[in-house]
Design an enzyme around this catalytic site. Structure first.
Site, short mmCIF file in Angstrom:
data_model
loop_
_atom_site.label_atom_id
_atom_site.label_comp_id
_atom_site.label_asym_id
_atom_site.label_seq_id
_atom_site.Cartn_x
_atom_site.Cartn_y
_atom_site.Cartn_z
N SER A 13 0.82 -1.22 0.00
CA SER A 13 0.00 0.00 0.00
C SER A 13 0.85 1.26 0.00
O SER A 13 0.49 2.27 -0.62
CB SER A 13 -0.94 0.02 1.21
OG SER A 13 -0.21 -0.04 2.42
N TYR A 158 11.80 -5.21 17.60
CA TYR A 158 11.87 -5.14 16.14
C TYR A 158 13.09 -5.92 15.65
O TYR A 158 12.98 -6.73 14.71
CB TYR A 158 11.95 -3.68 15.69
CG TYR A 158 12.09 -3.51 14.20
CD1 TYR A 158 10.98 -3.69 13.37
CD2 TYR A 158 13.31 -3.18 13.61
CE1 TYR A 158 11.10 -3.54 11.99
CE2 TYR A 158 13.43 -3.03 12.25
CZ TYR A 158 12.33 -3.20 11.43
OH TYR A 158 12.45 -3.07 10.08
N LYS A 162 13.36 -9.37 13.17
CA LYS A 162 14.18 -9.48 11.96
C LYS A 162 15.28 -10.54 12.11
O LYS A 162 15.63 -11.22 11.14
CB LYS A 162 14.78 -8.11 11.62
CG LYS A 162 13.74 -7.06 11.22
CD LYS A 162 12.93 -7.49 10.01
CE LYS A 162 12.02 -6.38 9.51
NZ LYS A 162 11.22 -6.77 8.33
#
Length: 298
Positions: A13, A158, A162
């Site tokens: 998006s 975060y 990852k």
């Protein structure tokens, strides 16, 4: 693999995903730009992508896909296969950034982050792999981060998402090589995308307030990331180059960024360590692990 490929991209998006879709389509690749709720919350973004595709005669098709929902992922992959007959590349791009002192991140926040950033690619890969195995070709591309190799305080969750993604993607690369399917990791540095505008912050402010001056770290890190942000088109151009690299010649890891921070050195050492591990377990031949093609920069 065909020179013009069918590519499914999650999180299209805005940001990297949208840039990937346009960049690849302008080079003639057929793109399925997927996103959550294109008829609702992302209606404006979906409309802009469709308008761009129509105006410029670009092979971009918008599909609904929520990486946290198994059924949604399966429907999107089935729709892409029904239209194009194949999926050559799946780009696991959807995800978000969580900022805050680790103690202040609630278990529910941690669960949601891992559901999107880690389990999302698990769902997508499980959905596309049966089709790629039938083709005896394909690429699983995982958009990680420099934070998948180095750690910043206040970004620990975060980074953890990852780090987990990189471990999974590397294991895929060993297991799938004999079937002609490649697993690739892209590690962008700091780039200007809407991801930072959509940052989720640690919810337990009472815990944060007990840390004194240390509670200023999240703001310092976020400001530093913003000040170092490069042009995100560089990452899209790198993804294009990787996708157009002939089958069997892609590397496992690619760092892309204006500042390295030693990530290339970590990747090079990891390559050697993994070579030793695979050889010690007698797995080098089974995994077709190629020393010269494990890491690189683009």
């Amino acid at each position: 693999m065909n020179s013009k490929q069918v590519v499914l991209i999650t999180g299209s998006s805005t940001g990297f995903g949208r840039l990937f879709a346009e960049t690849l389509a302008r080079k003639g690749h057929s793109v399925f730009a997927t996103m959550r709720d294109p008829g609702g919350r992302n209606a404006k973004n979906a409309s802009e992508i469709r308008t761009l595709a129509e105006k410029n005669s670009l092979p971009i098709h918008v599909l609904e896909l929520d990486v946290t929902d198994d059924a949604s992922v399966e429907r999107a992959v089935d729709a892409a296969i029904a239209k194009a007959g194949r999926i050559d590349v799946a780009i696991n791009n959807a995800g978000y950034y969580l900022s805050g002192l680790e103690e202040a991140v609630t278990t529910e926040q941690a669960r949601r982050l891992m559901d999107a950033n880690f389990l999302g690619p698990v769902r997508v890969n499980r959905a596309v792999l049966p089709h790629m195995r039938r083709q005896r070709s394909g690429v699983l591309m995982h958009i990680s981060s420099a934070a998948g190799r180095v750690v910043l305080p206040s970004a620990g969750f975060y980074c953890a998402s990852k780090f987990a993604l990189e471990a999974l993607a590397e294991s895929y690369s060993y297991e799938l090589a004999a079937q002609g399917i490649e697993s690739v990791i892209v590690e962008p540095g700091a780039y200007e995308t809407p991801v930072f505008g959509n940052t989720v912050t640690a919810a337990d402010a009472a815990r944060t307030d007990t840390y004194g001056t240390v509670k200023q770290i999240p703001a310092k890190v976020n400001a530093a990331l913003a000040s170092r942000a490069g042009n995100a088109q560089q990452v899209a151009d790198a993804v294009l180059r990787i996708i157009e690299t002939p089958a069997g010649e892609k590397q496992l890891r690619y760092f892309v960024g204006p500042q390295n921070f030693g990530v290339d050195e970590i990747n090079a050492l990891s390559k050697q360590v993994q070579t030793n591990v695979l050889e010690a377990f007698g797995l080098a031949a089974d995994t077709k692990f190629l020393k010269g093609k494990a890491v690189g920069s683009v």
